[in-house]
Design an enzyme around this catalytic site. Structure first.
Site, short mmCIF file in Angstrom:
data_model
loop_
_atom_site.label_atom_id
_atom_site.label_comp_id
_atom_site.label_asym_id
_atom_site.label_seq_id
_atom_site.Cartn_x
_atom_site.Cartn_y
_atom_site.Cartn_z
CG ASP A 163 -2.24 0.66 0.98
OD1 ASP A 163 -2.20 1.85 0.64
OD2 ASP A 163 -3.31 0.05 1.15
CG HIS A 240 -5.29 3.77 0.78
ND1 HIS A 240 -4.98 2.44 0.62
CD2 HIS A 240 -6.53 3.93 0.25
CE1 HIS A 240 -5.97 1.83 0.00
NE2 HIS A 240 -6.93 2.71 -0.22
CB SER A 545 -9.23 0.29 -0.40
OG SER A 545 -8.58 0.31 -1.63
#
Length: 764
Positions: A163, A240, A545
């Site tokens: 990520d 994220h 996600s």
């Protein structure tokens, strides 16, 4: 898997349907940043021939030296060596050079470097995986039951997260109460800018690496701060990666919330699991972060070597051109899966249209997104004293304002200053400066980003029309808006989110995708302090996600309990035990322009059920030969398959039927009259078990199972095969109809979805 004809490639940046990586946006800055004729390419050589990584590295350098005729040029051209999970390298070459080396007999694929895009408190209660007696304290092992207790909350599991990196100071990465790092761990933490491996890694965050060479190769070799607005290290500026890692394996943090909303104890699915962060995605490269395939491939290569138990990547390509098995990301995942590492990927955020699902390779576990049984109701009162409940994340004081309607044609004619504005088209670009509030009748995907300094309210279309009628019939319309509150349980229930990508699979229609669904809407988890949505270390985020690491955390627990289960067995356990209703027993609907009952193209097997998945009774298992049969049925040649699997392979004649792939689902995209297919189940429950078939045939389809009783009589007789005959009574072409096949022993209900479409061939 024929060799691709090479062209001059431009890079495109993808972002996962939430870290799902999307490949549709061409980056103009990359074209301007590139001043040479060179493009970075990845050269895939298949399974390793040598076990010694040094020999693999030497052979790659020799191949490049033979092309460039200089050791120095070869060294300068090389970006990465892939030597652990598979064999290959990334190098900066001209198109002419790439064409030449593609003819080398050891080269299976030459793949252009691309840039890909990126895609809690209530989640685990909702899924029945939270048996904690003290809700606002870190629980001891005696305060939990079921799967969490049986696995010590995943303390021996290692979750790899590819990520945007990690924010190590977050409370969710504390290692309080954790024992020694598992001895099998071979990875490490790498220091970099504002990241000290000695200080920032611990017994929770046991691995942190970053990969930027593939991106730099497209930028003339320089870390251009005007473009890459990030730390040159594993530190996560986007947030994220921190968010997804929290969901999968974050430690307990009590009394977390988003400005008081969603308050509770944050934790991951496997709260004592270890986390290894592989940063391949960078801020500034694309609005939401971008990752090159060369960097991602190296992250996969290292993760396979390091010893992770599951990979959570939330990454994918476009449909259909970037989902073939000869694409780089799927190849890397293939090698992880064949080495026993489940790879969990996001279905994408381009729903609710059909055939939008990404990450469709049969070795990937593809996750759709659902809502939680939690809502944030907001009371709005019109000037005529009519009161309604809408939804928002507004936590400020009560406001009373004028009310106006706005559409694209009236934008310049409406005085919005100090008023609350209603509009129906959430995609219309508007300037909201000076407004007191906004009421959307369609929920915009970027609601959080657009609504920081004023109240943003989501009212459905029906309520929006009520408000519009009031505006049009009132001389001076007004509205009063209260702050949001948090409600859990009914009437809020599970729905497949509108944005979640849908099947059928546009690349291989007989392979059901998505596989499973999990909560992915307004999930509270840790964020980077650089993320504008962060408050006191946490924030709400939405997308596939977020649903992907939910499943990754559950798999970490399952692998702790069943370390010898293959990735296919893990998927089967999840799919065959999933909820087809909400946990409260209500039907699961699929959001969209027209709400409907969810079907397998919306949620695969259904909503993930962690407790049931730990004891599935039977599993539909697969190994490398099953994947070889798939590639043969898909038409890839013997030499390509041989290189990919590392041994000489010849496809049989006739080729295997793709319908016989031992998936925990049956999808027949073109039933003409009748067809018979095969499945095999492995008993992972009590040794002496008898299962009977329960069939729910799709409309107009007759399903017959032979035999209709499976008798597992001994430890030696754990694997049995059965056949399913599907026959249609339809005389015209149809859409898909859905049913199911369940094997039951009175304790375990092993259910797989069945999807059938009739195609009547016209004779000419």
């Amino acid at each position: 898997m024929e060799k691709n004809t090479l062209h001059t490639y431009k890079l495109v940046l993808l972002f996962a349907c939430s870290l799902v990586l999307f490949l549709n946006t061409e980056l103009s800055f990359l074209a301007s940043a590139k001043t040479l004729d060179n493009d970075s390419k990845a050269f895939y050589l298949g399974e390793r021939v040598h076990d010694d990584p040094e020999l693999v590295t030497a052979s790659h350098h020799e191949m490049l030296e033979s092309l460039l005729e200089s050791k120095e040029d070869a060294h300068n051209s090389m970006i990465y060596i892939y030597q652990h999970g598979f064999s290959g390298f990334a190098a900066l070459l001209t198109s002419t050079q790439a064409n030449k080396i593609s003819e080398h007999p050891e080269v299976i694929h030459v793949i252009p470097n691309r840039i890909l895009k990126l895609q809690t408190t209530r989640t685990w209660d909702h899924l029945g995986l939270s048996q904690i007696s003290t809700p606002f304290s870190s629980p001891s092992s005696t305060s939990v039951k079921g799967l969490l207790h049986d696995t010590n909350m995943g303390s021996e599991a290692i979750i790899g997260v590819i990520d945007s990196g990690i924010w190590p100071e977050s409370k969710v990465f504390n290692d309080q109460g954790l024992g020694p790092i598992p001895k099998r761990w071979r990875g490490k933490c790498v220091s970099g800018e504002k990241f000290n491996a000695t200080i920032h890694c611990n017994k929770k965050l046991i691995g942190a690496k970053y990969y930027v060479n593939g991106l730099l190769a497209e930028m003339g070799g320089k870390f251009n701060r005007t473009i890459i607005q990030d730390f040159k290290s594993s530190r996560d500026i986007i947030g994220h990666g921190t968010h997804t890692a929290t969901i999968a394996g974050g430690s307990f943090v009590s009394n977390a919330s988003y400005y008081g909303l969603a308050q509770g104890t944050v934790r991951g699915g496997a709260p004592k699991a270890r986390i290894a962060a592989y940063k391949a995605c960078w801020n500034g490269v694309e609005p939401a972060g971008g990752c090159t395939t060369a960097d991602m491939w190296k992250a996969f290569d290292d993760a396979i070597h390091d010893g992770v138990d599951v990979l959570s990547v939330s990454i994918g390509g476009g449909i259909p051109e970037d989902s073939e098995v000869d694409k780089l990301d799927n190849i890397a995942a293939f090698h992880a899966v064949t080495k026993g590492i489940p790879v969990v990927a996001a279905a994408g955020n381009a729903g609710p249209a059909a055939q939008t699902v990404v990450n469709v390779a049969p070795w990937l576990l593809t996750v759709a997104a659902t809502t939680l049984d939690r809502s944030f109701p907001t009371k709005i009162t019109l000037g005529n004293n009519q009161t309604f409940l809408a939804e928002s994340l507004y936590t400020g004081p009560e406001i009373s304002t004028g009310l106006a309607f706005l559409d694209s044609s009236s934008h310049d004619n409406v005085d919005m200053k100090g008023k609350t504005v209603l509009f129906f088209d959430s995609t219309t670009p508007i300037t909201l400066k000076g407004v007191a509030g906004v009421i959307f009748s369609q929920k915009p995907d970027d609601l959080l980003q657009r609504c920081h300094s004023f109240a943003c309210i989501f009212a459905d279309y029906e309520l929006g029309t009520h408000i519009l009628q009031y505006i049009r019939t009132t001389r001076s319309p007004t509205v009063r808006i209260n702050s949001a509150t948090t409600l859990t349980g009914l009437p809020a229930t599970t729905k497949v989110a509108a944005f979640s990508c849908r099947g059928p699979n546009s690349v291989s229609p007989a392979i059901l995708k998505p596989d499973i669904a999990a909560p992915g809407v307004s999930i509270l988890a840790a964020l980077s302090p650089f993320d504008s949505r962060e408050h006191d270390g946490f924030g709400l985020d939405t997308g596939t996600s977020m649903s992907t690491p939910v499943v990754s955390g559950i798999i970490a627990l399952l692998k702790s309990l069943h370390p010898n289960w293959s990735p296919a067995a893990v998927r089967s356990a999840l799919v065959t035990t999933a909820w087809r209703t909400s946990p409260s027993g209500e039907p699961i609907f699929a959001e969209g322009s027209n709400k409907k009952l969810a079907d397998p193209f919306d949620y695969g097997g259904g909503l993930v059920n962690p407790q049931k998945a730990s004891k599935p009774g039977l599993v539909y298992d697969m190994g490398i030969q099953d994947y070889i049969n798939y590639m043969c049925s898909a038409g890839y040649n013997d030499s390509s398959i041989s290189g990919m699997v590392g041994k000489i392979t010849k496809c049989p004649n006739p080729k295997p039927s793709i319908l016989d792939m031992n998936l925990p689902s049956i999808t027949i995209p073109n039933l003409e009259k009748e067809v018979t297919l095969t499945r095999t189940v492995t008993n992972v429950g009590p040794i002496k078990s008898v299962y009977k078939a329960v069939i729910k045939s799709p409309l107009g389809i007759t399903l017959t199972v032979t035999p209709n009783t499976l008798v597992f009589s001994s430890a030696a007789k754990r694997v049995l095969t059965f056949k399913v005959k599907a026959k249609t009574s339809h005389k015209v072409n149809t859409g898909y109809f859905f049913g199911s096949l369940t094997w039951t022993d009175g304790v375990h209900d092993v259910k797989i979805p069945v999807s059938v479409q009739t195609k009547i061939m016209i004779k000419v």
